[in-house]
Design a protein around this motif. Structure first.
Motif, PDB file in Angstrom:
ATOM      1  N   GLN A  45       0.778  -1.260  -0.058  1.00 10.98           N
ATOM      2  CA  GLN A  45       0.025  -0.059   0.058  1.00 10.98           C
ATOM      3  C   GLN A  45       0.734   1.227   0.012  1.00 10.98           C
ATOM      4  O   GLN A  45       0.499   2.406  -0.813  1.00 10.98           O
ATOM      5  CB  GLN A  45      -0.933   0.137   1.400  1.00 10.98           C
ATOM      6  CG  GLN A  45      -1.978  -1.045   1.206  1.00 10.98           C
ATOM      7  CD  GLN A  45      -3.102  -0.770   0.286  1.00 10.98           C
ATOM      8  OE1 GLN A  45      -3.135   0.265  -0.201  1.00 10.98           O
ATOM      9  NE2 GLN A  45      -3.972  -1.688   0.246  1.00 10.98           N
ATOM     10  N   ILE A  46       1.954   1.156   0.709  1.00 12.20           N
ATOM     11  CA  ILE A  46       2.812   2.358   0.816  1.00 12.20           C
ATOM     12  C   ILE A  46       3.492   2.624  -0.378  1.00 12.20           C
ATOM     13  O   ILE A  46       3.676   3.714  -0.895  1.00 12.20           O
ATOM     14  CB  ILE A  46       3.944   2.246   1.785  1.00 12.20           C
ATOM     15  CG1 ILE A  46       3.199   2.287   3.431  1.00 12.20           C
ATOM     16  CG2 ILE A  46       4.945   3.396   1.817  1.00 12.20           C
ATOM     17  CD1 ILE A  46       4.162   1.777   4.465  1.00 12.20           C
ATOM     18  N   SER A  47       3.917   1.360  -1.222  1.00 13.30           N
ATOM     19  CA  SER A  47       4.614   1.615  -2.678  1.00 13.30           C
ATOM     20  C   SER A  47       3.389   2.312  -3.384  1.00 13.30           C
ATOM     21  O   SER A  47       3.853   3.172  -4.277  1.00 13.30           O
ATOM     22  CB  SER A  47       4.858   0.314  -3.022  1.00 13.30           C
ATOM     23  OG  SER A  47       5.919  -0.246  -2.134  1.00 13.30           O
ATOM     24  N   PHE A  48       2.127   1.682  -3.493  1.00  7.81           N
ATOM     25  CA  PHE A  48       0.995   2.478  -4.227  1.00  7.81           C
ATOM     26  C   PHE A  48       1.037   4.007  -4.156  1.00  7.81           C
ATOM     27  O   PHE A  48       1.062   4.654  -5.033  1.00  7.81           O
ATOM     28  CB  PHE A  48      -0.316   1.786  -3.873  1.00  7.81           C
ATOM     29  CG  PHE A  48      -0.410   0.531  -4.401  1.00  7.81           C
ATOM     30  CD1 PHE A  48       0.378  -0.015  -5.622  1.00  7.81           C
ATOM     31  CD2 PHE A  48      -1.455  -0.450  -4.272  1.00  7.81           C
ATOM     32  CE1 PHE A  48       0.188  -1.259  -5.966  1.00  7.81           C
ATOM     33  CE2 PHE A  48      -1.736  -1.709  -4.918  1.00  7.81           C
ATOM     34  CZ  PHE A  48      -0.824  -2.118  -5.755  1.00  7.81           C
ATOM     35  N   ARG A  49       1.042   4.409  -2.861  1.00 10.38           N
ATOM     36  CA  ARG A  49       0.795   5.790  -2.566  1.00 10.38           C
ATOM     37  C   ARG A  49       1.809   6.708  -2.892  1.00 10.38           C
ATOM     38  O   ARG A  49       1.876   7.746  -3.317  1.00 10.38           O
ATOM     39  CB  ARG A  49       0.375   6.124  -1.047  1.00 10.38           C
ATOM     40  CG  ARG A  49      -0.768   4.980  -0.543  1.00 10.38           C
ATOM     41  CD  ARG A  49      -2.021   5.221  -1.106  1.00 10.38           C
ATOM     42  NE  ARG A  49      -3.041   4.384  -0.929  1.00 10.38           N
ATOM     43  CZ  ARG A  49      -3.659   3.361  -1.438  1.00 10.38           C
ATOM     44  NH1 ARG A  49      -3.478   3.278  -2.616  1.00 10.38           N
ATOM     45  NH2 ARG A  49      -4.623   2.841  -0.771  1.00 10.38           N
ATOM     46  N   GLN A  50       3.055   5.977  -3.081  1.00  4.63           N
ATOM     47  CA  GLN A  50       4.194   6.715  -3.304  1.00  4.63           C
ATOM     48  C   GLN A  50       4.621   6.539  -4.752  1.00  4.63           C
ATOM     49  O   GLN A  50       5.320   7.189  -5.467  1.00  4.63           O
ATOM     50  CB  GLN A  50       5.473   6.237  -2.776  1.00  4.63           C
ATOM     51  CG  GLN A  50       5.484   6.459  -1.292  1.00  4.63           C
ATOM     52  CD  GLN A  50       6.497   5.881  -0.550  1.00  4.63           C
ATOM     53  OE1 GLN A  50       7.418   4.943  -0.952  1.00  4.63           O
ATOM     54  NE2 GLN A  50       6.824   6.206   0.857  1.00  4.63           N
ATOM     55  N   GLY A  77      -1.743  -7.535  -9.774  1.00  2.56           N
ATOM     56  CA  GLY A  77      -2.364  -7.084 -10.843  1.00  2.56           C
ATOM     57  C   GLY A  77      -2.546  -5.548 -11.153  1.00  2.56           C
ATOM     58  O   GLY A  77      -2.078  -4.922 -11.948  1.00  2.56           O
ATOM     59  N   VAL A  78      -2.974  -4.978 -10.005  1.00  2.71           N
ATOM     60  CA  VAL A  78      -3.242  -3.384  -9.778  1.00  2.71           C
ATOM     61  C   VAL A  78      -1.858  -2.956  -9.972  1.00  2.71           C
ATOM     62  O   VAL A  78      -1.650  -1.723 -10.738  1.00  2.71           O
ATOM     63  CB  VAL A  78      -3.902  -3.282  -8.429  1.00  2.71           C
ATOM     64  CG1 VAL A  78      -3.907  -1.548  -8.326  1.00  2.71           C
ATOM     65  CG2 VAL A  78      -5.193  -3.351  -8.389  1.00  2.71           C
ATOM     66  N   ALA A  79      -0.761  -3.235  -9.396  1.00  5.53           N
ATOM     67  CA  ALA A  79       0.575  -2.667  -9.445  1.00  5.53           C
ATOM     68  C   ALA A  79       1.055  -2.747 -11.096  1.00  5.53           C
ATOM     69  O   ALA A  79       1.602  -1.711 -11.633  1.00  5.53           O
ATOM     70  CB  ALA A  79       1.567  -3.272  -8.426  1.00  5.53           C
TER      71      ALA A  79
END
Length: 672
Positions: free
Chosen positions: A9-14, A42-44
């Protein structure tokens, strides 16, 4: 595993999708049966611009023999929650990717389809047009209760802000409002948008569509019916406007409502130009309603209704000459002024106190403020241009307060360069009048000059609050009758001394003329005698006026002139209902004994410059009465075409007279 999900999640937000992919793949090695990891992997991949890899990742789970329907719902929930997160952060592209993937799974999900439409509109994506059509069909066929009102209202707002002039917007809104639980939500969206389209963008055709969309769920809403009446009339769909005004009359219950509905009906009948007897009957009924008005009736209503009553005396000078009707107008204006002071007492008292504390000083330049909705391609805009251009900047600082914002209008662009400050309302909503009034006050304007008089409710309310210590009306119409307007600018010809007793304002008479111009733009003429099948030796009379000025007795006199001059023709032009005006003049021609073929009805020209050039086809222009030409008279004199006018008693019946006298012309001035 919790740590790994948090890291993802942190990687997504960044927006560090490479790290997110690595975290997911590492976690899957540890727990290959955890489906959530595949969804996020898949989202990433999708956000890392690897759509094919994302599809393969999700299919690797969904293609399993043991796959259950709940697994699809899990993926849907992940995609939806991530899309919402990115939308809230205004990351439209990320949300677009997620929602297009979601659409591949749930093709007709209403919430997702509406969100995609919003995203396409905000990104100016070409797919917006297809989505507008497809979501419109979805709304049309979806059962009631199937669409969440929150997302629907957000989409309506987005479309009205970004695509208000797009084809199909009316049909889309009509389908959308059927799914709202309460009409008020649609009213709050559609009414301001319809008004902005009609009065700001000059698209009453689209305003009609929005009005009809709302009325499909609330057919007797008086406010939208009022507006629809004006939209029809502004689009010159007069009969529909008249019928809608009559519907308003039938629904009106209070006296102020009845007065405004009557005014709208009168406006339609007058603007059409050919309904004289119906207009005369409506005028008599309207006067009766105005005479019944007392402060008691107005105390029951708010600001909007008060201003509508105030401006409802506008058409009185079109029916009969004489200054006596000003007493009725002054009485109505006085009652409305009192009511404005009642419901806007804090504003009025604050301005009054400020004026006492800030007297006019002679050791600095005077601040002049000009207030109008006509700083654009409008009769008042063309006539006021020269005064503004030649103002003495050494003695005066000039400020403009424009009610309409029209950035594509060349004349408004001219005006915006002439003033020290040019304020323009971005919207055409009533509440903005308070913002503009405060601006006038905060600018410490010494003298506020109103160019609109009773032609616009917003400017009337501003004057009634008196944000400047001295207020003056000039040019746009006769005087307002408001006690907070101190002066009315005229001259010895347009208003002789005996007129003073009929005015609440003090009349300031300039020594020669209240109006002067330095010319008009003139184009290339498009009218010829041969194109009209008129011989070179024939006499051509011309009348170029709006339908409002087609008074029966004046029109009859014009046709009688034609009857007395052999080999003469009468050209008739002006904004009106073409068929009703033709029938009106044909019946007069039959009555007088003039061949109908001697009448020519001209279409409107592409521009004012061409219109002025075409004036020279006339040998004589015949003025109207009891409401003379003003801009049309000035244009006629500038083009050196003879004019015949009748002089009356009221301001509206003496405009041509003062212009001709000041141009040194005596011929063509008639007193009866």
């Amino acid at each position: 595993m919790k740590i790994n999900l948090e890291s993802i999640q942190i990687s997504f937000r960044q927006q560090d999708y490479t790290s997110a992919i690595a975290f997911c793949e590492a976690a899957i090695e540890e727990k290959p049966d955890d489906r959530a990891l595949y969804w996020y992997l898949g989202v990433a991949q999708l956000l890392d611009n690897q759509p094919d890899a994302a599809s393969m990742t999700w299919l690797s789970v969904l293609a399993a023999e043991t796959m259950e329907e709940a697994w699809v719902l899990e993926l849907v929930q992940v995609l939806r929650s991530e899309a919402i997160y990115w939308e809230q952060g205004q990351h439209h592209w990320e949300s677009w990717l997620l929602r297009t993937s979601l659409q591949e799974i749930l093709a007709d999900d209403p919430e997702n389809c509406l969100a995609l439409l919003r995203l396409a509109v905000r990104q100016e994506n070409d797919s917006a047009w297809d989505l507008l059509e497809s979501t419109g069909q979805l709304l049309l066929h979806a059962p009631k209760g199937a669409i969440a009102p929150e997302g629907l209202l957000e989409t309506m707002s987005c479309l009205l802000d970004c695509l208000p002039t797009s084809a199909g917007i009316g049909a889309w809104m009509k389908a959308a409002v059927q799914h709202l639980p309460e009409p008020i939500a649609a009213l709050e969206q559609l009414l301001p948008a319809a008004m902005k389209l009609a009065y700001g963008l000059r698209r009453p055709d689209l305003s009609i569509q929005l009005a009809e969309a709302y009325l499909s769920i609330d057919a007797t809403n008086l406010e939208f019916l009022y507006q629809l009446t004006s939209f029809f009339q502004d689009l010159r769909r007069y009969e529909e406007g008249i019928q809608t005004a009559e519907q308003c009359q039938a629904l009106a219950t209070t006296l102020p409502e009845q007065i405004f509905a009557s005014h709208l009906r009168l406006r339609g009948l007058m603007s059409a130009g050919g309904y004289w007897q119906r207009a005369q009957n409506a005028y008599e009924h309207h006067c009766q309603l105005l005479q019944q008005l007392t402060s008691k009736e107005l105390q029951q209503v708010g600001s909007v209704e008060t201003l509508r009553v105030l401006t409802s005396t506008y058409y009185l000078p079109y029916f009969q000459d004489g200054l006596a009707t000003r007493k009725l107008q002054n009485n109505v204006s006085h009652l409305c002024q009192e009511n404005v002071h009642r419901y806007l007492k804090p504003y009025v008292e604050r301005y009054q106190q400020s004026h006492i504390q800030r007297p006019l000083r002679s050791d600095r330049k005077i601040k002049l403020g000009y207030l109008s909705h006509c700083f654009s391609q409008h009769s008042v805009g063309w006539l006021a241009k020269w005064l503004i251009q030649y103002h003495d900047r050494d003695r005066f600082d000039l400020y403009a307060y424009s009610v309409h914002h029209r950035p594509q209008d060349s004349l408004q662009n001219f005006y915006s360069q002439q003033f020290q400050k040019f304020y323009c309302l971005d919207r055409d909503f009533h509440d903005d009048s308070y913002r503009l009034t405060d601006q006038i006050h905060d600018d410490s304007i010494d003298i506020l000059i109103d160019l609109d008089s009773l032609t616009l409710d917003i400017t009337c309310e501003i004057l009634a609050m008196k944000p400047a210590p001295i207020q003056v009306t000039w040019l746009g119409w006769d005087a307002t009758g408001l006690s907070n307007v101190d002066y009315f600018i005229a001259d010895p010809y347009v208003l002789p001394a005996q007129a003073d007793q009929y005015y609440q304002e003090k009349i300031i008479r300039l020594p020669q003329t209240y109006l002067a111009v330095d010319g008009f733009e003139v184009g290339i003429p498009t009218l010829t005698r041969s194109s009209l099948n008129i011989s070179e030796d024939a006499v051509i009379y011309l009348s170029s006026q709006t339908g409002c000025k087609r008074h029966l007795e004046t029109a009859r006199a014009q046709v009688q002139i034609l009857n007395q001059v052999p080999n003469s023709y009468f050209l008739i032009k002006g904004f009106s209902d073409a068929l009703s005006v033709q029938q009106f003049f044909h019946e007069l021609a039959d009555e007088v004994g003039v061949d109908r073929d001697r009448l020519r009805f001209l279409p409107n020209t592409p521009s004012e410059a061409i219109h002025r050039a075409n004036l020279r086809i006339a040998d004589v222009v015949l003025d109207t009465f009891p409401y003379n030409g003003a801009t049309t008279t000035m244009e006629t004199l500038w083009m050196e075409v003879p004019l015949v006018t009748q002089v009356g008693q009221q301001f509206a019946a003496r405009n041509s007279y003062t212009m001709m006298v000041n141009a040194g012309i005596e011929e063509g001035i008639a007193w009866n």
